[in-house]
Scaffold this active site. Structure first.
Site, mmCIF file in Angstrom:
data_model
loop_
_atom_site.group_PDB
_atom_site.id
_atom_site.type_symbol
_atom_site.label_atom_id
_atom_site.label_comp_id
_atom_site.label_asym_id
_atom_site.label_seq_id
_atom_site.Cartn_x
_atom_site.Cartn_y
_atom_site.Cartn_z
ATOM 1 N N ASP A 9 0.872 -1.182 0.000
ATOM 2 C CA ASP A 9 0.000 0.000 0.000
ATOM 3 C C ASP A 9 0.908 1.231 0.000
ATOM 4 O OD1 ASP A 9 0.897 0.297 2.607
ATOM 5 O OD2 ASP A 9 -1.092 0.327 3.526
ATOM 6 N N CYS A 66 3.083 -3.194 4.081
ATOM 7 C CA CYS A 66 2.245 -2.044 4.459
ATOM 8 C C CYS A 66 2.967 -1.358 5.621
ATOM 9 C CB CYS A 66 0.814 -2.469 4.787
ATOM 10 S SG CYS A 66 0.624 -3.542 6.225
ATOM 11 N N THR A 68 2.669 -1.681 8.937
ATOM 12 C CA THR A 68 3.087 -2.621 9.981
ATOM 13 C C THR A 68 3.265 -4.046 9.486
ATOM 14 O OG1 THR A 68 0.782 -3.092 10.488
ATOM 15 C CG2 THR A 68 1.835 -1.333 11.776
ATOM 16 N N GLY A 69 2.698 -4.355 8.338
ATOM 17 C CA GLY A 69 2.654 -5.741 7.846
ATOM 18 C C GLY A 69 1.443 -6.497 8.377
ATOM 19 N N HIS A 99 8.825 -24.595 8.575
ATOM 20 C CA HIS A 99 7.805 -25.313 9.343
ATOM 21 C C HIS A 99 6.381 -25.033 8.879
ATOM 22 C CE1 HIS A 99 10.458 -26.033 13.177
ATOM 23 N NE2 HIS A 99 11.042 -26.449 12.051
ATOM 24 N N HIS A 134 5.438 -31.553 9.822
ATOM 25 C CA HIS A 134 4.706 -30.294 9.623
ATOM 26 C C HIS A 134 3.566 -30.439 8.623
ATOM 27 C CE1 HIS A 134 7.817 -28.548 12.009
ATOM 28 N NE2 HIS A 134 8.739 -28.981 11.162
HETATM 29 C C1 RB5 Z 1 -2.004 2.675 6.476
HETATM 30 O O1 RB5 Z 1 -2.016 3.903 7.126
HETATM 31 C C2 RB5 Z 1 -1.725 1.569 7.467
HETATM 32 O O2 RB5 Z 1 -2.840 1.355 8.273
HETATM 33 C C3 RB5 Z 1 -1.346 0.304 6.734
HETATM 34 O O3 RB5 Z 1 -0.212 0.550 5.966
HETATM 35 C C4 RB5 Z 1 -1.007 -0.912 7.560
HETATM 36 O O4 RB5 Z 1 -0.067 -0.618 8.544
HETATM 37 C C5 RB5 Z 1 -2.121 -1.684 8.103
HETATM 38 O O5 RB5 Z 1 -1.951 -2.710 8.771
#
Ligand code: RB5
Length: 150
Positions: A9, A66, A68-69, A99, A134
């Site tokens: 994103d 993104c 945080t992922g 795994h 696994h």
């Molecule tokens: C976008 O602002 C943010 O929410 C997105 O990149 C992500 O971290 C969501 O999990």
């Protein structure tokens, strides 16, 4: 050579482009489902485009970025046959291939520096599923996906 599909994103597109250049320089075939700008967008759309490519067998592994992922991993794991892992240490990035046979790595561009992110990418794409004990555990995850109560 593995085919790797990338998606991001607006929070992750710069790191996604860094990862793209890195994987291409290592000789991987790389696909990019976007996004390609800082314009605000909705990460589930890009997670879905990437997962569809994996489901169709057009790529072997995916990497989603993104902020945080976490959102990417939540969205990706709603897709049948997708095993997405959000990682921020190299041990987990390797073990989730060995795994869990993870087929998608999710990274947080606001969590990781580019150097560490590329280390995680290397661990992920270079490791192979160990199979063995696994396999049964992954088939239990599949049962859950098919609505079976364990
Ligand atoms: C976008 O602002 C943010 O929410 C997105 O990149 C992500 O971290 C969501 O999990």
């Amino acid at each position: 050579m593995k085919r790797i599909v990338l998606g991001a994103d607006h929070g992750g597109y710069e790191l996604k482009n860094t990862i793209k250049a890195h994987l291409q320089s290592r000789g991987f075939e790389v696909y990019d489902v976007g996004t390609n700008s800082a314009e605000s967008c909705d990460y589930p759309i890009f997670a879905s485009h990437l997962c569809q490519k994996l489901q169709k067998g057009e790529a072997d592994l995916g990497i989603l970025v993104c902020g945080t992922g976490i959102g990417m991993s939540m969205a990706a794991n709603k897709h049948r046959g997708i095993r997405a892992a959000c990682c921020s240490d190299t041990f987990s990035a390797r073990l989730t291939r060995l795994h869990n046979n993870a087929n998608v790595l999710c990274l947080g561009a606001r969590v990781l520096g580019a150097g560490l992110a590329l280390d995680l990418v290397n661990e992920f794409v270079d490791a192979e599923f160990e199979g063995d004990r696994h396999v049964k555990r992954l088939s239990l995850i599949e049962d859950i996906e098919n609505g079976k109560a364990l």
